[in-house]
Design a protein around this motif. Structure first.
Motif, PDB file in Angstrom:
ATOM      1  N   HIS A 195      27.399 -76.981  -4.601  1.00  0.00           N
ATOM      2  CA  HIS A 195      28.785 -77.331  -4.929  1.00  0.00           C
ATOM      3  C   HIS A 195      29.706 -76.120  -5.000  1.00  0.00           C
ATOM      4  N   ASP A 196      29.208 -74.983  -5.413  1.00  0.00           N
ATOM      5  CA  ASP A 196      30.065 -73.853  -5.728  1.00  0.00           C
ATOM      6  C   ASP A 196      29.955 -72.690  -4.756  1.00  0.00           C
ATOM      7  N   VAL A 197      29.514 -72.956  -3.535  1.00  0.00           N
ATOM      8  CA  VAL A 197      29.521 -71.933  -2.488  1.00  0.00           C
ATOM      9  C   VAL A 197      30.092 -72.535  -1.212  1.00  0.00           C
ATOM     10  N   LEU A 198      30.520 -71.682  -0.309  1.00  0.00           N
ATOM     11  CA  LEU A 198      30.998 -72.126   0.995  1.00  0.00           C
ATOM     12  C   LEU A 198      29.910 -71.800   2.006  1.00  0.00           C
ATOM     13  N   SER A 199      29.284 -72.837   2.519  1.00  0.00           N
ATOM     14  CA  SER A 199      28.054 -72.684   3.299  1.00  0.00           C
ATOM     15  C   SER A 199      28.328 -72.633   4.794  1.00  0.00           C
ATOM     16  N   PHE A 200      27.573 -71.796   5.484  1.00  0.00           N
ATOM     17  CA  PHE A 200      27.670 -71.709   6.944  1.00  0.00           C
ATOM     18  C   PHE A 200      26.301 -71.986   7.568  1.00  0.00           C
ATOM     19  N   GLY A 201      25.659 -70.974   8.171  1.00  0.00           N
ATOM     20  CA  GLY A 201      24.455 -71.211   8.958  1.00  0.00           C
ATOM     21  C   GLY A 201      23.192 -71.331   8.131  1.00  0.00           C
ATOM     22  N   GLY A 202      22.131 -71.739   8.807  1.00  0.00           N
ATOM     23  CA  GLY A 202      20.830 -71.882   8.166  1.00  0.00           C
ATOM     24  C   GLY A 202      20.166 -73.182   8.546  1.00  0.00           C
ATOM     25  N   GLY A 203      19.463 -73.778   7.578  1.00  0.00           N
ATOM     26  CA  GLY A 203      18.819 -75.060   7.807  1.00  0.00           C
ATOM     27  C   GLY A 203      17.378 -75.085   7.374  1.00  0.00           C
ATOM     28  N   PHE A 204      16.598 -75.961   8.008  1.00  0.00           N
ATOM     29  CA  PHE A 204      15.218 -76.216   7.610  1.00  0.00           C
ATOM     30  C   PHE A 204      14.267 -75.139   8.125  1.00  0.00           C
ATOM     31  N   PHE A 205      13.346 -74.700   7.263  1.00  0.00           N
ATOM     32  CA  PHE A 205      12.205 -73.878   7.656  1.00  0.00           C
ATOM     33  C   PHE A 205      11.229 -73.869   6.492  1.00  0.00           C
ATOM     34  N   GLY A 231      29.583 -67.713   2.299  1.00  0.00           N
ATOM     35  CA  GLY A 231      30.688 -66.771   2.351  1.00  0.00           C
ATOM     36  C   GLY A 231      31.985 -67.506   2.606  1.00  0.00           C
ATOM     37  N   HIS A 232      33.056 -67.093   1.936  1.00  0.00           N
ATOM     38  CA  HIS A 232      34.331 -67.795   2.058  1.00  0.00           C
ATOM     39  C   HIS A 232      35.039 -67.438   3.358  1.00  0.00           C
ATOM     40  N   VAL A 233      36.096 -68.191   3.676  1.00  0.00           N
ATOM     41  CA  VAL A 233      36.861 -67.946   4.900  1.00  0.00           C
ATOM     42  C   VAL A 233      38.230 -67.349   4.626  1.00  0.00           C
ATOM     43  N   TYR A 234      38.610 -67.248   3.346  1.00  0.00           N
ATOM     44  CA  TYR A 234      39.890 -66.660   2.985  1.00  0.00           C
ATOM     45  C   TYR A 234      39.654 -65.401   2.154  1.00  0.00           C
ATOM     46  N   PRO A 235      39.821 -64.207   2.713  1.00  0.00           N
ATOM     47  CA  PRO A 235      39.642 -62.986   1.927  1.00  0.00           C
ATOM     48  C   PRO A 235      40.570 -62.930   0.718  1.00  0.00           C
TER      49      PRO A 235
END
Length: 589
Positions: free
Chosen positions: A368-378, A393-397
């Protein structure tokens, strides 16, 4: 004895716009009685970037306040480009588009087989030709050497692997450059949608960025949200078998001129033997193109239950990952989302529908409290159950000046599969590799030291990448498979492996793309827990051929060639030119 038990203590919640979150955990110690079972050795991840000799730094290229183009990359992709059995890494870089005479390039790092890498970009000739965003590997001409496709702002680039450590730019000949100028190309994937034995190519596109402009972020100038822009069209290229591709987007019925594609994943979600196409859009419904077996697709995301989030809203969808997290033989779906919107986990019911299990699985609260990008199942601990890694990581510095408690750089997340449909956040106990915040973007999974435990590489925006070495050492066994197609495409994309070991059945599908602007090693790694062999290993090839192997010994790297009824071992070393992995060359088809 003393055992460390980790439990979630609290979650801190923040959001801006329509993106992600960060969850904090605490570790507690307790004394266990001799009667209690010994706890397994915890897996730890170490930041091995510097020790591995990787000196790449991503250049976002902003001139003052950054715009979307400068915040949304980069991706990273993995392949054994020289056929020596060791996975290599390609990093995508930005460019100076403001005439400041700043020179940067993409980077190809060759795996030396001793835990280190060497930058071979100059010799290989794969610098990139524009502002880079993502990348994928695929042996489109079936010559045994993976070729490299890079998505860029503007023209894309396709590099043909010459098999001698060098590459040739064949973009114009192949016809896959895309829009001449201005196109914000994003996620891509190679896949054989018509099962003719040749890899085709899907290329997503984000928005029509147009002129540089800014929007108001709680009184502070910043880049604009996706709602400020029109979407842009995707492209599907059919492989003609002669080194060229034909744009068949409209013919295949997947032309979406208003799409805002970020990531793309391909997998056979309904087990009919044909690859289907999943597309994540930012601020629009997600797409699921069901393969109709005749060269066309039908978009059915809404009736399958994964077009929107659980509340019926659109997602700021970045990561797409498909994997069977509950080991029931059906591929499930993970899509990452914006801060305070939480990520999404859908369970495939085997009847054509995806059930949203984000809340009951623990993923909703934990993300809920992070801005998620890549990754997935492993499966990071080789216990036979798929876990989840997500880069944040956020998109607005500028967000730290406008919203208390929200950070631009964020810690990454690691979720352990508890074998009961639930996941537990292990990030704070996962070692030094999870202690430093970054602006995480693309993620690829690989076993770079070939020790049987899967490592992680993260592409960070405006920073060095993160090569996370998996410590292993918990005594769990593994099986690793490299598939080589003969009638099917050489990379075996679309092949399905099913193993049964210790009474547990697991599946992996060989697929390109996925994650966010990235691609993982195409080898399939299975954890076996304490089981020392698999009772059966079954392979279903895109050609329709099925092969079964029995009583397969664990802790080995196997190579399976389509149509050959024996298990070979993968070879680690330096094969002769034109003879990748020691296999006979397969002529172009």
């Amino acid at each position: 004895m003393i055992n460390a038990l980790y439990s979630t203590s609290r979650c801190l919640t923040v959001k801006f716009g329509m993106f992600f979150f960060v969850c904090l955990l605490s570790a507690s110690l307790r004394i266990s009685s001799p009667a209690q079972a010994q706890q397994p050795i915890p897996i730890e991840f170490t930041n091995s970037t510097a020790a591995a000799g990787i000196k790449f730094i991503h250049f976002k290229g902003n001139n003052g306040i950054s715009i979307n183009r400068e915040e949304f990359g980069p991706g990273v992709c993995v392949a054994d480009f020289d056929g020596d059995g060791w996975p290599d890494i390609y990093f995508v870089n930005g460019r100076d588009l403001y005439n400041r005479s700043i020179s940067v390039r993409n980077a190809l790092y060759r795996n030396n087989g001793d835990g280190t890498f060497t930058d071979v970009t100059e010799k290989a000739g794969v610098h990139g030709t524009g502002y880079g965003l993502g990348c994928v590997w695929g042996d489109y001409d079936n010559d045994g050497f993976p070729d490299l496709f890079v998505t860029q702002y503007g023209r894309n680039v396709l590099y043909h692997n010459n098999g001698d450590g060098t590459f040739t730019d064949v973009t114009d000949k192949a016809g896959v450059a895309g829009t001449e100028s201005g196109a914000f190309h994003s996620g891509a994937t190679f896949f054989d949608y018509d099962r003719d034995g040749r890899l085709d190519l899907y290329v997503g596109s984000y928005v029509e960025l147009g002129d540089k402009r800014y929007c108001d972020l709680a009184g502070v100038q910043s880049s604009c949200p996706p709602s400020a822009y029109r979407g842009s069209p995707d492209a599907l290229y059919h492989n003609n078998g002669d080194g060229t591709f034909t744009n068949v987007t409209a013919k295949a019925k997947i032309y979406q001129p208003e799409g805002k594609n970020l990531s793309v994943g391909v997998a056979d979600y309904d087990n009919d033997g044909w690859p289907d196409l999943f597309v994540a859009n930012d601020g629009l419904r997600a797409y699921l193109y069901h393969n109709r077996h005749d060269g066309t697709f039908e978009e059915i995301a809404a009736p399958t239950g994964m077009a929107f989030n659980e509340q019926g809203g659109v997602m700021a969808a970045m990561c797409i990952s498909l994997g069977d997290f509950n080991n029931d033989g059906w591929l499930d779906l993970y899509i990452s989302d914006f801060q305070r919107s939480s990520d999404h986990l859908w369970q495939n019911d085997g009847k054509g529908f995806f059930d949203d299990v984000s809340n009951q699985s623990g993923i909703m609260r934990a993300t809920h409290d992070v801005l998620s990008f890549g990754g997935g199942f492993f499966d990071y601990d080789n216990d036979g159950w798929l876990d989840i890694f997500i880069a944040n990581g956020h998109v607005y510095p500028e967000v730290e000046r406008t919203a208390q408690g929200i950070h631009y750089k964020q810690l990454n997340s690691l979720f352990h599969n508890e074998h009961n449909g639930k996941f537990v956040d292990m990030s704070t106990s996962a070692g030094s590799g999870f202690q430093t915040p970054y602006v995480g973007r693309g993620v690829a999974f690989l076993d770079f030291d070939n020790d049987g435990f899967v490592d992680v590489v993260v592409a960070n925006n405006g920073d060095a990448p993160l090569l996370l070495h998996n410590s292993g050492g918990n005594g769990n066994h593994f099986l690793n498979f490299k598939l080589v197609g003969t009638t099917s495409n050489r990379d075996a994309m679309g092949a399905r492996i099913r193993i049964v070991a210790g009474g547990v059945s697991q599946i992996r599908e060989i697929e390109g793309g996925g994650s966010y602007l990235s691609q993982s090693d195409l080898r399939a790694n299975f954890g076996l827990g304490k089981t020392a062999r698999a009772e059966t290993v079954e392979v279903k090839w895109p050609s329709g051929l099925q092969q079964t192997f029995r009583n397969v010994e664990a802790d080995k790297f196997y190579l399976i060639e389509e149509g050959t009824d024996r298990l070979n071992l993968q070879r680690f070393g330096t094969p002769a030119r034109g003879n990748p992995s020691g296999l006979p060359a397969i002529s172009e088809r």
